[in-house]
Write a protein that holds these residues in place. Structure first.
Motif, short mmCIF file in Angstrom:
data_model
loop_
_atom_site.label_atom_id
_atom_site.label_comp_id
_atom_site.label_asym_id
_atom_site.label_seq_id
_atom_site.Cartn_x
_atom_site.Cartn_y
_atom_site.Cartn_z
N SER A 82 0.85 -1.19 0.00
CA SER A 82 0.00 0.00 0.00
C SER A 82 0.89 1.24 0.00
O SER A 82 2.10 1.17 0.20
CB SER A 82 -0.91 0.01 1.23
N SER A 93 -4.66 2.47 -2.40
CA SER A 93 -4.71 1.04 -2.67
C SER A 93 -3.35 0.52 -3.12
O SER A 93 -2.36 1.23 -3.11
CB SER A 93 -5.76 0.74 -3.74
N ASP A 116 -3.02 4.83 -8.60
CA ASP A 116 -3.81 5.67 -7.70
C ASP A 116 -2.99 6.85 -7.20
O ASP A 116 -3.49 7.96 -7.04
CB ASP A 116 -4.31 4.84 -6.51
N ASN A 151 -12.61 6.50 -1.02
CA ASN A 151 -13.91 5.83 -1.21
C ASN A 151 -15.08 6.66 -0.69
O ASN A 151 -16.23 6.24 -0.77
CB ASN A 151 -13.91 4.44 -0.56
N ASN A 167 -12.15 -2.27 -12.58
CA ASN A 167 -12.52 -1.53 -11.37
C ASN A 167 -13.98 -1.11 -11.28
O ASN A 167 -14.46 -0.75 -10.21
CB ASN A 167 -11.64 -0.28 -11.25
#
Length: 868
Positions: free
Chosen positions: A137, A156, A161, A251, A675
């Motif tokens: 991560s 993630s 990302d 999220n 995704n």
């Protein structure tokens, strides 16, 4: 062997700690650079490269810039991604033994710029740190040194990302550990064009513990610690304005990946990389710098929480209904300067009297803003009003202390108002009365001597003096004055009384300047204590600004308040917000869009330039606008809340990564397919066009089937593969729509209207004609198209006839000459085994299930089989 001089040795010692920076080494009134720094800086800054004796046989390359003009040169270097270390004298040259002591007082980098033309008022200047952990991560932290904002997140297990966050936040510099993985370093430099910096200390000092009190994970603490230690080492000054670190979870917001933000042109256009033509450009009706920055942050992170979204919509509705209050609020906000960056300058120590004057004027607007907000009688507004700190005592301090037109420098005096400090008033009285006494003395001496041209003057060397021209010396009584200086045409004199007054005046003026500086520093320190309150006030002001901005744009552009439903997407008379504004006088053709909950895929056909891509983008932009809290460009809109938006629109070779157009296309498609969830929105434009016809068509169909069967997301899929329109009959949730066009006098007219059903053709040659390709080329293209279409028809007819006429023979016959042949009868003719196999293949073929192109391909294979 000759050695470098002590001064050059000192330079090299300091430079050893700043190998990746240009070292601006202070020598008198210049900043000098030597060796490689001098060679490189002279080329970048276009300044003269010279040389100097450094103690060895060879002269040392050298260049320099004046101290007073250094800011412009530093800005040039930093804007190109370089770092600049400022080395100043840190002891009095008069007291130095040997070389004057010098130290680096600040390292200026792309992520730590505090002022300059490249620091845009409506954009943050974020510095980031990235930390990779053993579980794969990544920790990601941001700080804007100009405003004090701090954020941190755990991302993630995919480095894309991290790349996406860097892109979204406009990061120019990233701090990593010295052992950071080389593949990640390469990706940051090549894909993001950032400046890399290094810091291994992640321990947070005690005085900054209050900043991390809300962090819930040790990984977050380590990631922010790296960033904070880098700031402490490079800035070497107060960081009191840094705000408590806020956690952001990706999220909690609609996820829009790097490719989609680019394709949808949310904050910058693809072609020019500028703001004009983007969604941000359309929306930005903010009137404060703080509001402009918050607007960009909201566009980058649309909300997922329905109640939060609807609260913003309700507040926008309230602003629309209270038109006059909104106009008055806009006027009040125009008088508010950038509170966040003013607070940053106060803490940083580079604030001047004009900055404090801006702060005072801003705070004077706050009571009026507070009164307007309380009048709105809305829960959202009431909550904002409760958070609004009027900072009345600070306003009063600044009103009584700072003059209305102070100079830029804080060391020249004329900053503090009369009546603020009794001692300062006494000095000023002495200075003012002293000068009045000088003027009175001049008048008195003229009358006493009868010399009308006699004057009393002043210069820094001799102080005050009485000047008499040589022509008038004869009228001056002997011994009346003490001779001080002889000029070519005059004599200058002094008297004991004049000298005494001079001492009084000059001492008062010197004390005034020093006292004003001391008073200003004291005021600045008092303002420091208000920094947290100012930052909290800035957040309220910026939120009000963005919400009134949404109301203003929604009213001006006739947007509607959206509703939300998990059951469907329904847009009546939707428009592309940016295209509509760019068209201005031209009438924009609105279109509807309807998709039910679950598996819904609109297969869009139609000619090039008809508006397929515009239609797809406007659906995505409508959803993004709704989820940031703005009204939407439609007559009516019922929308789901999408968790993610993915686009595959347009393509270009990624030369740096060595990837072709088609590879870029496939990677973007893969990102979406891997995704996306059933709550996502997918836009696919011309998938498969980067490869051969059969490959492209096969991939396009497979992708449609995968989305339909495995994902179930709302999808808009435009294509020129008309063969795919048959999927409407095979997949229950695929629906054909097309953007209509008509043909008149061999020319195509685009209607830009979306209708049900599939398009009959693509009008590609007509578009080529509009592009004014040579007439002969256009005519030849028509001939070839006609031949291809005729071939397809003949193949279809031939296949049907063959299926009807082929019938089994009544017997099998052995041949005594050559190979054994099985025999079938076709009319009166016996056929070979190869022909038999071919006929069998034709018989078993599902002719009606083949597209024309697939039929041509099969025919080619059969012909090759028979000739073989």
């Amino acid at each position: 062997m000759a050695e470098y001089t002590p001064m050059i040795k000192q330079y090299l010692t300091i430079k050893a700690d700043y190998k990746d920076a240009f070292l601006f080494f202070r020598l008198g009134d210049f900043y000098e650079m030597f060796f490689e720094d001098a060679i490189n800086a002279s080329q970048i800054l276009e300044i003269t490269l010279t040389a100097r004796d450094g103690g060895t046989n060879d002269k040392i390359p050298m260049c320099g810039v004046p101290y007073h003009a250094a800011a412009g040169y530093i800005e040039q270097l930093v804007n190109q991604g370089h770092k600049v270390a400022i080395a100043e004298q840190t002891e009095d040259p008069k007291q130095a033994k040997g070389v004057v002591k010098r130290e680096v007082i600040q390292l200026i980098t792309p992520g730590t710029v505090m002022e300059g033309k490249n620091l845009l008022e409506k954009e943050n200047n974020f510095l980031a740190s990235v930390t990779s952990f053993s579980d794969d991560s990544f920790g990601f932290a941001l700080t804007d040194l100009t405003t004090g904002e701090n954020r941190v997140s755990l991302l993630s297990f995919h480095f894309d990302d991290v790349i996406g966050e860097i892109y979204a936040n406009g990061v120019k510099e990233v701090v990593v550990s010295s052992d950071f993985d080389d593949k990640y370093r390469k990706a940051l430099i090549e894909r993001c064009s950032v400046t890399l910096s290094y810091e291994d200390n992640c321990t947070i000092a005690n005085q900054f513990e209050q900043l991390i009190q809300g962090l819930e994970d040790e990984k977050m603490v380590l990631t922010y610690g790296r960033l904070l230690n880098y700031l402490m080492k490079t800035q070497k000054r107060s960081l009191d304005h840094l705000q408590e670190v806020r956690i952001f979870h990706t999220n909690q917001f609609m996820k829009i990946d790097l490719y989609s933000k680019r394709n949808l042109e949310l904050t910058e256009t693809i072609r020019s990389k500028g703001k004009k033509g983007s969604l941000l450009w359309l929306l930005d009706q903010t009137v404060t710098a703080m509001g402009g920055r918050l607007l960009k942050q909201w566009i980058d992170r649309p909300l997922l929480n329905k109640s939060e979204i609807e609260s913003r919509h309700n507040m926008v509705q309230t602003f629309i209904e209270h038109y006059f209050e909104r106009l008055e609020l806009r006027d009040q906000l125009k008088g508010v300067y950038d509170l966040e960056r003013l607070a940053g300058r106060v803490a940083y120590g580079n604030v001047n009297a004009r900055d404090l004057l801006q702060l005072k004027k801003s705070l004077e607007q706050v009571p009026g803003i507070y009164h307007l907000v309380t009048q709105l009688k809305h829960p959202y507004a009431t909550n904002l009003a409760k958070q609004m700190d009027l900072c009345e005592s600070l306003t009063e301090l600044l009103q009584h202390s700072i003059k209305e037109s102070p100079p830029l420098s804080i060391k020249e005096g004329d900053i503090i108002k009369d009546g603020f400090n009794a001692t300062l008033d006494q000095y000023r009285d002495a200075s003012r009365n002293g000068k009045t006494w000088i003027a009175s003395l001049e008048k008195q001496e003229r009358e006493k001597t009868g010399i009308k041209s006699l004057k009393i003057g002043y210069n820094r060397v001799f102080g005050y003096y009485i000047e008499v021209s040589k022509a008038n010396l004869q009228f001056l009584p002997e011994g009346m004055y003490e001779r001080k200086q002889t000029l070519s045409n005059a004599e200058r004199f002094i008297t004991p009384e004049l000298k005494e007054k001079e001492t009084l005046i000059l001492e008062a003026e010197e004390k005034i300047v020093q006292l004003e500086y001391d008073l200003f520093i004291d005021i600045r320190e008092q303002v420091k204590g208000y920094i947290p309150r100012l930052q909290a006030l800035a957040k309220v002001i910026s939120e009000l600004d963005v919400l009134q901005c949404f109301a203003t744009i929604s009213e001006e552009r006739h947007y509607c308040k959206p509703q939300f439903s998990e059951e469907q997407l329904f847009i009546k008379d939707g428009r592309h917000p940016v295209v509509e504004k760019v068209m201005q006088a031209q009438e924009y053709v609105p279109n509807d869009c309807v998709m039910q909950q679950g598996q819904a895929l609109l297969l869009i056909t139609g000619p090039n330039m008809s508006g397929k891509s515009t239609y797809m983008r406007q659906i995505a932009l409508t959803s993004i606008l709704a989820q940031i809290g703005c009204f939407v460009p439609a007559r009516e809109a019922v929308l789901p809340i999408y968790d993610q938006v993915f686009t595959r629109i347009g393509a270009a070779d990624d030369l740096i990564s060595g990837q072709s157009t088609f590879m870029v296309e496939m990677l973007e498609a893969k990102n979406a397919l891997v995704n996306a969830t059933s709550k996502s929105l997918l836009l696919f434009d011309e998938i498969g066009r980067g490869t051969s016809t059969y490959d492209g068509m096969a991939l396009a169909q497979a992708i449609i089937e995968h989305i339909h069967q495995q994902i179930g997301a709302h999808t808009l899929f435009s294509t020129h593969y008309h063969e795919l329109t048959d999927l409407e009959t095979k997949l229950e949730n695929v629906k054909n729509i097309h953007v209509s066009a008509i043909e008149e006098n061999d020319n195509v007219v685009f209607l830009h209207k979306v209708k049900e059903g599939a398009a009959d053709k693509s009008y590609g040659i007509h578009v080529a004609k509009l592009a004014e390709l040579p007439d002969s080329l256009i005519e030849r293209a028509k001939e070839i198209l006609g031949q291809l279409e005729q071939t397809e028809k003949e193949v279809a007819v031939s296949s049907e006839e063959s299926e009807r006429s082929v019938e089994p023979a009544d017997n099998l016959q052995l041949s005594f000459f050559g190979e054994t042949k099985a025999s079938y009868k076709m009319g009166d003719k016996q056929v070979t085994s190869k022909e038999k196999d071919a006929l069998k293949s034709i018989k078993e073929m599902d002719i009606l299930g083949l597209t024309p192109l697939e039929a041509i391909n099969k025919l080619y294979e059969l012909q090759k089989q028979l000739k073989g």
